[in-house]
Structure formats: structure tokens, C-alpha cells
Design an enzyme around this catalytic site. Structure first.
Site, PDB file in Angstrom:
ATOM      1  N   GLU A  88      -3.203   7.757  -4.407  1.00 16.11           N
ATOM      2  CA  GLU A  88      -3.123   6.440  -3.770  1.00 16.11           C
ATOM      3  C   GLU A  88      -2.841   5.352  -4.799  1.00 16.11           C
ATOM      4  O   GLU A  88      -3.446   5.341  -5.863  1.00 16.11           O
ATOM      5  CB  GLU A  88      -4.448   6.140  -3.060  1.00 16.11           C
ATOM      6  CG  GLU A  88      -4.427   4.866  -2.238  1.00 16.11           C
ATOM      7  CD  GLU A  88      -5.779   4.576  -1.597  1.00 16.11           C
ATOM      8  OE1 GLU A  88      -5.874   4.616  -0.368  1.00 16.11           O
ATOM      9  OE2 GLU A  88      -6.742   4.317  -2.346  1.00 16.11           O
ATOM     10  N   TYR A 125       0.855  -1.194   0.000  1.00  9.37           N
ATOM     11  CA  TYR A 125       0.000   0.000   0.000  1.00  9.37           C
ATOM     12  C   TYR A 125       0.888   1.240   0.000  1.00  9.37           C
ATOM     13  O   TYR A 125       1.842   1.333   0.770  1.00  9.37           O
ATOM     14  CB  TYR A 125      -0.906   0.031   1.244  1.00  9.37           C
ATOM     15  CG  TYR A 125      -1.716   1.306   1.316  1.00  9.37           C
ATOM     16  CD1 TYR A 125      -2.976   1.385   0.712  1.00  9.37           C
ATOM     17  CD2 TYR A 125      -1.214   2.449   1.926  1.00  9.37           C
ATOM     18  CE1 TYR A 125      -3.707   2.561   0.738  1.00  9.37           C
ATOM     19  CE2 TYR A 125      -1.939   3.625   1.955  1.00  9.37           C
ATOM     20  CZ  TYR A 125      -3.181   3.678   1.358  1.00  9.37           C
ATOM     21  OH  TYR A 125      -3.894   4.844   1.370  1.00  9.37           O
TER      22      TYR A 125
END
Lengths: 385, 299
Positions: A198, A110
Site C-alpha cells: 500500500e 491512494y
């Protein structure tokens, strides 16, 4: 403004952040074969382009090994109404589908850059445990989350990028690629005035790192220095919200029955809350602005009344610099131009309030006048039933 | 006594000659604020509203003795205007401008923090706020002056019109205000709740504080912690946005529930646990404060 996955990935590519080979976006089934050819050798991934997380679980992302499977997947996704855990019970119609080559995934990471209000600047958030939603990870395994604040003028220094790579336990031969990637991500964030960039997941493949999914949210306040973005049609807005935006009114559609027209964002929220406290449900948020003149009030009435759910309208205006009698004449003039099909409750407060109320009492249309906001909210709830 | 502004405050208005700057400067002058100069690059040497106009803020400081700057400069140039005021050595910058890019504010905040570390503290209030007023003494902002009354309640708020609501109610209750501070609705602000609560705590004229918060961010939670650990004065809070849906920006750039944080419920819980009185009904702020202070006085 939130960008769709394929728009985010176009920005990634421009910043040399590696993304899977893409066949582009299709809007009709006829465009599929060409998209598969452009993407290259299968297997392919067919992905719904909507602004919500959790697409995979909701059936909006499918893997296809053959062109026939791809056709079936695209057919089921294109035009479907996607309901995910992030759409708050409402469905999002899928109008665009992204066609990409699948990737061999060794590990998921992530990685994001977010505007951190507390730290007053951008912060990188990373975790070796990718693929999961970051909010869930933060709740369940907060120790697995890495944070690295970034100087908004100079970007990320090499040593900080390297440190992140080691903390994420990347194999030594991928550290250099990761450093380049995370620094590029920071530049993308700074150059485009983002509030979020992101990559979830960033995947490790036999050939290196790859941004498998992408999400970019930009700061509306900075649109003046990004003319391309400013021209873009915001897919998140409803028809009425788009109309309001054109009229420079801050309007958000909600699911209640009492239309609201208020000056000031805080008071608009406070008015919605008071309606809820009085047992009603607001149909919208609408900040008509400090200069609540005839033109703006007219436009605001038009937009509120276009919502078929609206059973009553509550106008709550605190006349400060703009005096209440001016606002009252604006409301009266507006009412001559719009067909009022529901009861109207008006609460005025501030400078020249007596004069304002007197003007409203002489109106041809029946206006329910209220003393204070609580009184107004109760009356609006009553007449909406 | 009061905080931030008093009769001694000498104001320079940046963006003085523009439409908004002119309109609101006039109102401030009528209220009795001591505007000593204006600044508009390129208009130096002229006179506007009977006040001298300078090309730079540093001239306004040196030649007119300005110690507070009030910024009406358009959003695209506002961050630079704030930095100029800080560089010129004013003690306080109040920025009214709405719509400044968040990254610009991040850079401004960093610069102000760095200068504070090296010993020069410049306080900033705003942006995207109605300004600051010490009733009867000095109004630096766009709030309607007449609803304020000199008195004993400090008010600090993230929202403009909600502040007027709280001011109006406390005036009607006969309590009045010591100083009213709009800290603004943007995600990154020059001052946050704790900065202003600290000032009110140290101000003898302030007996109690009304705090108007809204959804988004964690400034209210931080204020709760500050109140529990460092404050003796009572605080009354109203938090707007109880009925707001997550993920949508409610007008203010900062009023958005993101990733499950910044919700109304979490703020109310933190404040209540810290001993702050949370008022649910917006119309009852004034009455709640008046009742509590009366009870306190009779004990």
C-alpha cells in the site's frame, strides 16, 4: 508478516519506486544529527516506526523546520507509547524513528495491491482521493474507488496501467511515471509473495510522484522462498508468541484468564467462543497441532502458564488419528515436567476416549474431567473464579 | 447417493511414498477406499502398500484408471502437483497439504478456471483441509474414519477438527452423514461453500446441511446468498471466531478479520437473513439439527 514503513520503503527503492530522501532510522537521540545530514536540506519529517495506521493523529509523526525542532520532535516520539485507532486500546512502544525530507504536496492519491480472496488473485485498488483511510473511503464514497484485477503470472499490462492513470486524472506529463510505478508495485507484490502493498498517500509534487508512506504485508506461507524475510524478527509478536513460534505452536496472546490448549485452529477458535459463551474470557489462542505429543503438550503448558493472567487451563482435544489414550499419557508426562499453579480442565473426545479418561483420573495432579466442550467451558469458568 | 466420492472412486495418491502419504494412505485403504495407484516422481515402477507407483499422474490415470487424486505433496511443490493432476484428466483433486503460498493457489485457481471455460472441468477441494469422506464408501483424507456413520446430513467445513466435532455430534444423534467435505482454511480454496452447497442441494441422499465457517473473507456471505436464492434444503451453520481479535491470523491463513470485513457478526447476520439456522453453541450442533428435522418430519 507486516513490514514497518522504512522496511517497505527499502523494498520500494529496490523496485525504483520513488520515495522521499531519507536519513534512515534512528534508535537513539545521538543518531539524530547524522540522520538529518543524510536526509539533506529541511524541512524534515520525523516518523514513529510502529505497525499501526493513524500515527499522525496520535502524535507519532511530526514536521520539523529546524534542527532544534527536529530534536524536540524526535525526543517526544522516541520511546513514546503510541495509541492509535488501530491499536485496539493497547499502546505500541516506539523504538525506531524514521527521518525524512518533507515534500511539497500538490495532490494525494491512494494506491495499493491487495490479495483479493473473492477474485482469487491480486487486485489494484486506487483512488484519486488519497490520504484517507481506504476503509473509510470505501464506506463513505465507494464510487471513488477504482479496482483493477491483475494476472498473478504476467503482471499488469501497459494499457491497464495507462487507463488507471487517466482515471486518476493525473496530468499528462506524469502518466508515464505513474505507469512505471504501478507496474513496479505489482512486481514487488508478486516477487515478494505479498498479501498487501500500500502507498497511502502517493503524492504529486512539482518534481513528480513520490511514495510518501508505505505498507507491505507478506504471506507467511511463502517464507520458505524468502530467506531474508524468514530471518527477520517479527516486531508484532510478543515474547510468548515468539517462544511459541520457535516451538512451532500457533499461539496468540489475548486478555482473558482461561488458558486454552486445543488441537486444530478451527476448534481452538470454537473453544475460545464457547468459553466466552459460558461467561469467561480466553487468555490465548493455541493450536497444539494434530500430533499432540508429550513434547508439544509440555511446551504448550509452559507457554500458557507463563502468562500471569491465567487462572485456569482448559485442554480440549479431539483425538482422531492420534488416539485419546496416547494424548492422555502425553498430558500426564507433561504435567510431571511443569509446575501447574492453576486448576486444569480436560475434555477429550474421539478414539479410545474411555481409556484416555481413565488414565487422567489416575493422575497425581487433580484434573477436572469434562464430558463435552460446553461442560468443559462451564467448569473452566467456574474454577477460574 | 452422495457427492464427490463413492464406491466407484478410484484414487491416486500424489506424494504416496512419503511419510505422511504412506501413513494416511494406509488408513484410507483400511477404511475401504479404492486406492488404485500412487505417484512419486522417480519411484515409478515400484510397488508401495501393494499398489503400483508411477512417475506421473497421467500414467496413473491411463494405466490404473485413477479418477480422483489425493495430494500429500509438501507445500513448496503442491501447486505443481495439483496442476499435474488436472492436466492428467482426473475429475477431482483433493489437496490436504497445509501452507501453500497464496499466490501459488491464485495461479492454480486461474488455471483450473481457464480449463473449465474451455470445457474441461476439474473440481478441486482444499488445500489445507482434512479431505472428503462418503461414510461407508470412500475416505480420501486424514479424518478419523470411525466417527462417521452413513446417513443423511451433508457437512461442509473450513476447519478440520471442527468438522470432526460436527461429525461426532451428528453420528451420536443417529443422523449420520451423506458426505463430509473439508474445503480448507486458506484464503483461496479450490471449492468454496457455494460449490459444495450446490452439490448437496442436488443430492437425494442429503436431507440437510451443516456448514462450519469461520471469520475472514466473504465465503459465508456468498453461501447465505446462495441459500436464499437457490436452495430448498435446510442449512445449519456454526461460525468460529466470535471472540477473535481483528488483525490477527487465527492459525488458518484465511481466518483473519481484515479492514473491518469478515467479522463473525456480519456472517451471522447474512446467514440468518437468508434463512440459515445459526448455532451459537458449538456443542449443540447435532442436537439442533436433530430437533429441527424431527419437527419437520412431524409437520
Amino acid at each position: 508478516m507486516k513490514l514497518l514503513e522504512y522496511e517497505s520503503k527499502t523494498l520500494f527503492q529496490a523496485h525504483r519506486i520513488p520515495v522521499p530522501p531519507s536519513g534512515g532510522v534512528i534508535r537513539t537521540m545521538a543518531q539524530l544529527p547524522a540522520a538529518l545530514r543524510r536526509a539533506g536540506k529541511g524541512p524534515w519529517v520525523i516518523k514513529a516506526q510502529v505497525l499501526a495506521g493513524g500515527r499522525g493523529k496520535a502524535g507519532g509523526i511530526k514536521l520539523a523546520r529546524t534542527p532544534a525542532e527536529a530534536k524536540e520532535a524526535a525526543k517526544s516520539i522516541l520511546g513514546m507509547t503510541l495509541v492509535t485507532h488501530q491499536t485496539h486500546g493497547q499502546g505500541l512502544k516506539v523504538r525506531e524513528v524514521l527521518v525524512e525530507c518533507g515534500a511539497k504536496i500538490e495532490r494525494e492519491i491512494y494506491l495499493s495491491v491487495v490479495m483479493d480472496r473473492k477474485a482469487c488473485g491480486p487486485t489494484i485498488i486506487a483512488s484519486a482521493e488519497g490520504g484517507m483511510e481506504i476503509e473509510r473511503l470505501a464506506a463513505e464514497k465507494p464510487e471513488a474507488i477504482l479496482r483493477q484485477p491483475v494476472d498473478p503470472s504476467t503482471g499488469l499490462p501497459d494499457f491497464a496501467a495507462r487507463r488507471l492513470a487517466f482515471q486518476l486524472r493525473l496530468p499528462p506529463e506524469r502518466v508515464a511515471q505513474f505507469c512505471h510505478l504501478v507496474k513496479s508495485l505489482v512486481w514487488l507484490f508478486l516477487e515478494h509473495d505479498c498479501s498487501l502493498v500500500e502507498v497511502n498517500p502517493l503524492v504529486l509534487t512539482p518534481k513528480g510522484l513520490l511514495a510518501l508512506d508505505g505498507k507491505v504485508v507478506t504471506d507467511d506461507n511463502a517464507l520458505f522462498r524468502h530467506p531474508d524475510l524468514a530471518k527477520r524478527r517479527d516486531p508484532e509478536l510478543s515474547v510468548l508468541e515468539r517462544e511459541a513460534q520457535k516451538a512451532d505452536l500457533s499461539y496468540i496472546a489475548l486478555d482473558g484468564t482461561i488458558g486454552c490448549m486445543v488441537n486444530g485452529a478451527g476448534l481452538a477458535m470454537g473453544t475460545m467462543d464457547t468459553i466466552a459463551l459460558a461467561g469467561g474470557k480466553p487468555a490465548n489462542f493455541l493450536d497444539v497441532g494434530g500430533a499432540a505429543d508429550e513434547e508439544r503438550v509440555t511446551k504448550a503448558f509452559q507457554i500458557i502458564l507463563k502468562d500471569p493472567k491465567v487462572k485456569a487451563v482448559l485442554v480440549n482435544i479431539f483425538g482422531g488419528i492420534v488416539k485419546c489414550d496416547m494424548i492422555a499419557s502425553g498430558i500426564l508426562a507433561a504435567l510431571k515436567k511443569v509446575q501447574l499453579r492453576v486448576p486444569l480442565v480436560v475434555r477429550l473426545q474421539g478414539t479410545n476416549v474411555e481409556k484416555g479418561r481413565e488414565l487422567l483420573s489416575q493422575a497425581k495432579v487433580k484434573i477436572v474431567s469434562a464430558e463435552d466442550l460446553w461442560d468443559a467451558a462451564k467448569k473452566a469458568v467456574e474454577v477460574s473464579r | 447417493m452422495s457427492i464427490l466420492l463413492s464406491k466407484e472412486s478410484r484414487l491416486v495418491v500424489q506424494g504416496f511414498t512419503g511419510g505422511t502419504g504412506t501413513f494416511h494412505s494406509k488408513q484410507c485403504i483400511e477404511y475401504g477406499s479404492n486406492i488404485v495407484a500412487g505417484q512419486t516422481p522417480g519411484k515409478g515402477g515400484t510397488v508401495h502398500l501393494d499398489r503400483p507407483v508411477f512417475n506421473t499422474v497421467s500414467e496413473a490415470v491411463r494405466q490404473a484408471g485413477a479418477n480422483v487424486s489425493l495430494v500429500f505433496v509438501p507445500a513448496a511443490f503442491a501447486a505443481d502437483a495439483i496442476l499435474e493432476a488436472a492436466d492428467a484428466g482426473v475429475a477431482l483433486v483433493i489437496c490436504i497439504t497445509e501452507g501453500i503460498p497464496v499466490l501459488d493457489m491464485a495461479r492454480v485457481k486461474r488455471a483450473l478456471d481457464a480449463s473449465a471455460r474451455s470445457g474441461t472441468r476439474v473440481r478441486m477441494v482444499g488445500p489445507n483441509c482434512p479431505g472428503v469422506i462418503t461414510p461407508g464408501e470412500c475416505k480420501a483424507g486424514i479424518m478419523p474414519g470411525y466417527i462417521h456413520k452413513p446417513g443423511r446430513i451433508g457437512i461442509v467445513s473450513r476447519s478440520g477438527t471442527l468438522t470432526y466435532e460436527a461429525v461426532h455430534q451428528t453420528s451420536q444423534q443417529g443422523l449420520g452423514q451423506s458426505t463430509v467435505v473439508g474445503i480448507g482454511g486458506d484464503p483461496i480454496a479450490g471449492s468454496n461453500f457455494t460449490d459444495i452447497l450446490e452439490l448437496f442441494e442436488g443430492d437425494p441422499a442429503t436431507e440437510a446441511v451443516v456448514m462450519i465457517g469461520e471469520i475472514g473473507g466473504s465465503a459465508e456471505e456468498e453461501a447465505a446468498r446462495f441459500h436464499r436464492e437457490r436452495m430448498s434444503k435446510p442449512v445449519f451453520a456454526f461460525i468460529a471466531g466470535r471472540s477473535a481479535p481483528p488483525g490477527r491470523r487465527m492459525g488458518h491463513a484465511g481466518a483473519i478479520i481484515e479492514g473491518g470485513s469478515g467479522t463473525h457478526a456480519s456472517k451471522v447476520k447474512a446467514l440468518r437473513e437468508a434463512g440459515v439456522t445459526v448455532v451459537e453453541n458449538l456443542s449443540e450442533i447435532g442436537a439442533t439439527v436433530a430437533k429441527a428435522l424431527k419437527q419437520k418430519a412431524s409437520v
